[in-house]
Design a protein around this motif. Structure first.
Motif, short mmCIF file in Angstrom:
data_model
loop_
_atom_site.label_atom_id
_atom_site.label_comp_id
_atom_site.label_asym_id
_atom_site.label_seq_id
_atom_site.Cartn_x
_atom_site.Cartn_y
_atom_site.Cartn_z
N SER A 2 -7.57 -8.46 -6.74
CA SER A 2 -6.69 -8.97 -7.79
C SER A 2 -6.77 -8.11 -9.04
O SER A 2 -5.76 -7.88 -9.73
N GLU A 3 -7.96 -7.59 -9.34
CA GLU A 3 -8.13 -6.72 -10.50
C GLU A 3 -7.45 -5.38 -10.27
O GLU A 3 -6.82 -4.81 -11.17
N ILE A 4 -7.55 -4.85 -9.06
CA ILE A 4 -6.88 -3.59 -8.73
C ILE A 4 -5.37 -3.75 -8.83
O ILE A 4 -4.66 -2.88 -9.35
N ARG A 5 -4.85 -4.88 -8.36
CA ARG A 5 -3.40 -5.13 -8.45
C ARG A 5 -2.95 -5.16 -9.90
O ARG A 5 -1.89 -4.63 -10.24
N ARG A 6 -3.75 -5.77 -10.76
CA ARG A 6 -3.41 -5.82 -12.18
C ARG A 6 -3.35 -4.42 -12.78
O ARG A 6 -2.43 -4.09 -13.54
N LYS A 7 -4.30 -3.58 -12.41
CA LYS A 7 -4.34 -2.23 -12.95
C LYS A 7 -3.17 -1.38 -12.44
O LYS A 7 -2.66 -0.51 -13.15
N ARG A 8 -2.74 -1.65 -11.22
CA ARG A 8 -1.61 -0.90 -10.67
C ARG A 8 -0.32 -1.16 -11.45
O ARG A 8 0.60 -0.35 -11.41
N LEU A 9 -0.25 -2.30 -12.13
CA LEU A 9 0.96 -2.64 -12.87
C LEU A 9 1.25 -1.64 -13.98
O LEU A 9 2.38 -1.54 -14.46
N HIS A 10 0.23 -0.89 -14.42
CA HIS A 10 0.45 0.11 -15.46
C HIS A 10 1.26 1.31 -14.92
O HIS A 10 1.82 2.06 -15.71
N PHE A 11 1.28 1.48 -13.61
CA PHE A 11 1.93 2.63 -13.00
C PHE A 11 2.99 2.15 -12.01
O PHE A 11 2.74 1.27 -11.19
N GLY A 12 4.17 2.74 -12.08
CA GLY A 12 5.19 2.51 -11.05
C GLY A 12 5.23 3.72 -10.14
O GLY A 12 5.18 4.86 -10.62
N MET A 13 5.30 3.51 -8.84
CA MET A 13 5.23 4.61 -7.88
C MET A 13 6.53 4.71 -7.09
O MET A 13 6.98 3.71 -6.52
N VAL A 14 7.11 5.90 -7.07
CA VAL A 14 8.29 6.18 -6.25
C VAL A 14 7.86 7.23 -5.21
O VAL A 14 7.50 8.35 -5.56
N PHE A 15 7.89 6.83 -3.94
CA PHE A 15 7.40 7.69 -2.86
C PHE A 15 8.52 8.58 -2.32
O PHE A 15 9.71 8.26 -2.44
N GLN A 16 8.13 9.65 -1.66
CA GLN A 16 9.13 10.55 -1.10
C GLN A 16 9.88 9.93 0.07
O GLN A 16 11.02 10.29 0.35
N SER A 17 9.26 8.96 0.75
CA SER A 17 9.88 8.36 1.94
C SER A 17 10.50 6.99 1.65
O SER A 17 10.73 6.21 2.57
#
Length: 261
Positions: free
Chosen positions: A79-94
């Motif tokens: 849950s803590e890792i998910r919260r930290k991921r919110l700071h970054f948006g990721m757009v993948f090549q696929s």
């Protein structure tokens, strides 16, 4: 204050050191392009920033908050890792869109899951979901897909799918938007439409990290450019410094290769 500070980041896979002593910072609204040959560590760096990989050493700081410090060995809850991921948006090549959901549903899904954890979700569900849908419609209009909201991913071109992925990342309102070779799976015509959207995001003061092999894009849209080689930052500077006056022989050699590979 820098929006992102990366200090001495390292990542190993077994005995292979993929990232070594990576340090850089960014200001809000900047576009940072990361270039380099395949295997230089560019994608691994993005995955570490997004907590898809765990660095072996170093620190990651966003808006003055330390999100990761390898010196703190305490286990992190999911849950803590998910919260930290919110700071970054990721757009993948696929693209990584969900094929069973429409374009609109793809953009709404993550905000819905996040909203369901709110204590007032049950009492305000209709209002909250209405706001999420309104925002998703606005984002899809922004990337030129207002007429495709009810379509499924298989009914879209590659460029359209990537624009959906960009809208999906924006829906979470990240501090920093990360692109991992966003045009590598597209033909030249579709590449242009995706790069156009990214250029428009720059004009709206979005903070972005773009791993790219599009040298003209990196030259003309970036505020800063990092060239990576062998898991190291070989060179960093303005586009003019890196492309016109490279200090490193490795940088010069890379830029002289057709396509930069």
């Amino acid at each position: 204050m820098a929006i992102l500070e990366v200090h001495n980041l390292e990542k190993h896979f077994g005995s292979t050191r993929v990232l070594e002593d990576i340090s850089f910072s960014m200001e809000k609204g900047q576009v940072l392009s990361i270039i380099g040959s395949s295997g230089s560590g560019k994608t691994t760096l993005l995955r570490c920033l997004n907590f898809l990989e765990t660095p072996d050493q170093g620190r990651i700081v966003v808006n003055g908050e330390t999100l990761f410090d390898a010196a703190d060995a305490s286990a992190q809850r999911e849950s803590e890792i998910r919260r930290k991921r919110l700071h970054f948006g990721m757009v993948f090549q696929s693209f990584n869109l969900f094929p069973q959901y429409t374009v609109l549903q793809n953009v709404m899904l993550a905000p819905q899951l996040l909203a369901s954890e709110r204590p007032d979700y049950r009492s305000r569900k209709k209002e909250i979901l209405g706001g999420i849908e309104q925002k998703a419609v606005s984002l899809l209009t922004r990337v030129g897909l207002q007429n495709r909201m009810k379509n499924y991913p298989h009914q879209l071109s590659g460029g359209q799918q990537q624009r959906v992925a960009i809208a999906r990342a924006l829906a979470m309102e990240p501090d920093i938007l990360c692109f991992d070779e966003p045009t590598s799976a597209l033909d030249p015509e579709l590449t242009g439409e995706v790069l156009k959207v990214i250029r428009e995001l720059k004009s709206a003061d979005s903070t972005m990290i773009v791993v790219t092999h599009e040298m003209e894009f990196a030259r003309h849209v970036s505020d800063r450019v990092i060239f990576m080689a062998g898991g190291l930052i070989e060179e960093e500077g303005t586009p003019e410094e890196v492309f016109e006056h490279p200090r490193s022989e490795k940088t010069r050699s890379f830029l002289q290769r057709p396509g930069g590979f």
